[in-house]
Design an enzyme around this catalytic site. Sequence first.
Site, PDB file in Angstrom:
ATOM      1  CG  ASP A 196      -1.781   1.198   1.359  1.00  0.00           C
ATOM      2  OD1 ASP A 196      -2.412   1.547   0.340  1.00  0.00           O
ATOM      3  OD2 ASP A 196      -1.845   1.828   2.427  1.00  0.00           O
ATOM      4  CB  SER A 197       0.133   4.778  -0.616  1.00  0.00           C
ATOM      5  OG  SER A 197      -1.066   4.784   0.133  1.00  0.00           O
ATOM      6  CB  CYS A 252      -2.673   1.057  -2.586  1.00  0.00           C
ATOM      7  SG  CYS A 252      -2.819   2.805  -2.919  1.00  0.00           S
ATOM      8  CG  ASN A 253      -9.245   1.157  -3.733  1.00  0.00           C
ATOM      9  OD1 ASN A 253     -10.083   0.807  -4.542  1.00  0.00           O
ATOM     10  ND2 ASN A 253      -9.212   0.696  -2.493  1.00  0.00           N
ATOM     11  CD  GLU A 262      -2.934   8.721   6.551  1.00  0.00           C
ATOM     12  OE1 GLU A 262      -2.174   9.694   6.625  1.00  0.00           O
ATOM     13  OE2 GLU A 262      -3.129   8.073   5.510  1.00  0.00           O
ATOM     14  CB  CYS A 302     -10.074   4.989  -0.194  1.00  0.00           C
ATOM     15  SG  CYS A 302      -8.649   5.668   0.672  1.00  0.00           S
ATOM     16  CG  HIS A 329      -7.143   5.621   4.811  1.00  0.00           C
ATOM     17  ND1 HIS A 329      -6.324   5.038   3.877  1.00  0.00           N
ATOM     18  CD2 HIS A 329      -6.346   6.403   5.566  1.00  0.00           C
ATOM     19  CE1 HIS A 329      -5.085   5.464   4.049  1.00  0.00           C
ATOM     20  NE2 HIS A 329      -5.068   6.298   5.074  1.00  0.00           N
TER      21      HIS A 329
HETATM   22  N1  DGL Z   1      -4.029   3.778  -0.011  1.00  0.00           N
HETATM   23  C1  DGL Z   1      -4.646   4.846  -0.780  1.00  0.00           C
HETATM   24  C2  DGL Z   1      -5.802   4.270  -1.588  1.00  0.00           C
HETATM   25  O1  DGL Z   1      -6.405   3.282  -1.234  1.00  0.00           O
HETATM   26  C3  DGL Z   1      -5.128   5.985   0.095  1.00  0.00           C
HETATM   27  C4  DGL Z   1      -4.023   6.837   0.664  1.00  0.00           C
HETATM   28  C5  DGL Z   1      -3.172   7.499  -0.389  1.00  0.00           C
HETATM   29  O2  DGL Z   1      -3.668   8.416  -1.094  1.00  0.00           O
HETATM   30  O3  DGL Z   1      -2.034   7.116  -0.511  1.00  0.00           O
HETATM   31  O4  DGL Z   1      -6.134   4.816  -2.614  1.00  0.00           O
END
Ligand code: DGL
Length: 270
Positions: free
Chosen positions: A13-14, A76-77, A157, A189, A191
């Site tokens: 993930d990011s 990560c989406n 977050e 997403c 989160h």
């Molecule tokens: N993990 C990212 C997503 O699911 C969300 C956080 C980011 O923008 O890095 O798109």
Amino acid sequence: MNHLPKNPIGIFDSGIGGLTVAHAVSELLPNENMIYFGDTAHLPYGEKSIAAIQAYTVKICDFLLSKKCKVILIACNSASAAGFELAKEYVASRAKVLNVIDPVVEYVSQKYSYKRVGLIGTRATVNSRAYPQKLSLLNPTITLQSLATPLLASMIEEGFFNNSVSKAALEAYLSNPVLKGIEALILGCTHYPLIKKEIEAFYKGKVEVIDGSYKVAEALKNYLTENRLLKTTLGSRKKFYVSDFTESFEASTKIFFGRKVHLNFYRLWE
Ligand code: DGL
């Protein structure tokens, strides 16, 4: 060879948000070994270009392959939207690559013919048009209405959920005319599972709120079962890496994984 049941599942993930997916995978597949990589040095992916996300994705795939992962799950989406096709080509037969978009799109395509469905996610996810493109291939009768909701990830977050701040932000976003008349809403997403209940409350239970994390864990389980890659021996090893370490990243693991986990710093970027 990366194709043995004892090889780990690689999840990336990011940042830390992808731990919602790692958590769902751990619940459904408690005996699987796991390597998690959060690219905290480049957070947020949602504001990055497709080219940048693709470059990060390839480098992280290399890292996960070096850890002998049998599957690479893009949690990560934004990276699933921008980097999945490239990752699949790059990794090729070395490991199976999965993303968080396909299992949700499949589910929606079967259940919502001739209906309107909403999607919320980062700018990168929405602007990529990955969800509508995939959905129209499976079921062109569905109208997908997408809205970028960039504030929500950083809000969560910072621990703002189930309170007046998140309520106000959700009301502002979800009242957008783009989402009018939808029968289901995709949480696009990492989160957003944390605000699922608040979103359901906003819609008073009249709109199905779809959290893809368990759907992707199920898709992963099916893949492992069908390919005889399921680890059946008891016990598992899980290791969590980040490309930039701060105390606050480690503290927020608790929000997303349900318990605090130790983060190992790994210098992937010079
Ligand atoms: N993990 C990212 C997503 O699911 C969300 C956080 C980011 O923008 O890095 O798109």
